[in-house]
Design a protein around this motif. Structure first.
Motif, mmCIF file in Angstrom:
data_model
loop_
_atom_site.group_PDB
_atom_site.id
_atom_site.type_symbol
_atom_site.label_atom_id
_atom_site.label_comp_id
_atom_site.label_asym_id
_atom_site.label_seq_id
_atom_site.Cartn_x
_atom_site.Cartn_y
_atom_site.Cartn_z
ATOM 1 N N VAL A 180 -12.628 30.418 54.953
ATOM 2 C CA VAL A 180 -12.250 30.985 53.401
ATOM 3 C C VAL A 180 -13.606 30.686 52.936
ATOM 4 C CG1 VAL A 180 -11.100 30.148 51.364
ATOM 5 C CG2 VAL A 180 -9.925 30.189 53.502
ATOM 6 N N ARG B 247 -15.984 33.317 53.230
ATOM 7 C CA ARG B 247 -15.770 34.719 52.901
ATOM 8 C C ARG B 247 -16.134 34.309 51.285
ATOM 9 N NH1 ARG B 247 -9.954 36.477 53.444
ATOM 10 N NH2 ARG B 247 -10.831 38.077 52.498
ATOM 11 N N VAL C 45 -8.566 36.000 48.519
ATOM 12 C CA VAL C 45 -9.053 35.315 50.042
ATOM 13 C C VAL C 45 -7.889 34.827 50.759
ATOM 14 C CG1 VAL C 45 -11.627 35.164 49.603
ATOM 15 C CG2 VAL C 45 -9.989 33.180 49.291
#
Length: 124
Positions: free
Chosen positions: A48, A51, A72
């Motif tokens: 996460v 990203r 996300v």
């Protein structure tokens, strides 16, 4: 009335982009250098966070509002937690504008991390 401020673009060169540590092929890292590099890579070791970091780094204009990057697959409080961890690791900076927070990649981070790893891969 807009409170948008244009920031100068910093080009990564030896003087302005202070690396976190030397290239891996130059010499062994000392304890402080290893701690700094590990903190950055640990922060990016979570999918996460990676990203979110990628979303900020690739966002048009070099900065992203939290409202633009929070999709996300986790809740908003979790997004905030991960962004806080990226800031604590020195990877992101932020600025509050009204009710939104805008994030940008710390100017020297990509250049420093790139030097650390690119030189190592070139020697292989």
């Amino acid at each position: 009335m807009s409170n948008t401020k244009v920031l100068p673009l910093l080009e990564p060169d030896g003087a302005s982009a202070a690396p976190c540590c030397p290239p891996l092929t130059e010499r062994p890292l000392d304890a402080a250098e290893a701690e700094t590099a590990a903190r950055m890579f640990k922060a990016l070791g979570d999918p996460v966070r990676l990203r979110l970091f990628s979303a900020v780094a690739s966002h048009e204009g070099g900065e992203a509002c939290v409202c633009d990057i929070s999709d996300v697959g986790v809740s908003q409080p979790t997004v905030s937690h991960h962004l806080k961890k990226l800031k604590e690791a020195g990877l992101l900076t932020s600025e509050r504008r009204g009710t939104w927070v805008y994030y940008r990649v710390e100017p020297t981070v990509l250049a420093a991390m790139g030097r650390l790893l690119v030189n190592a891969s070139a020697a292989a």
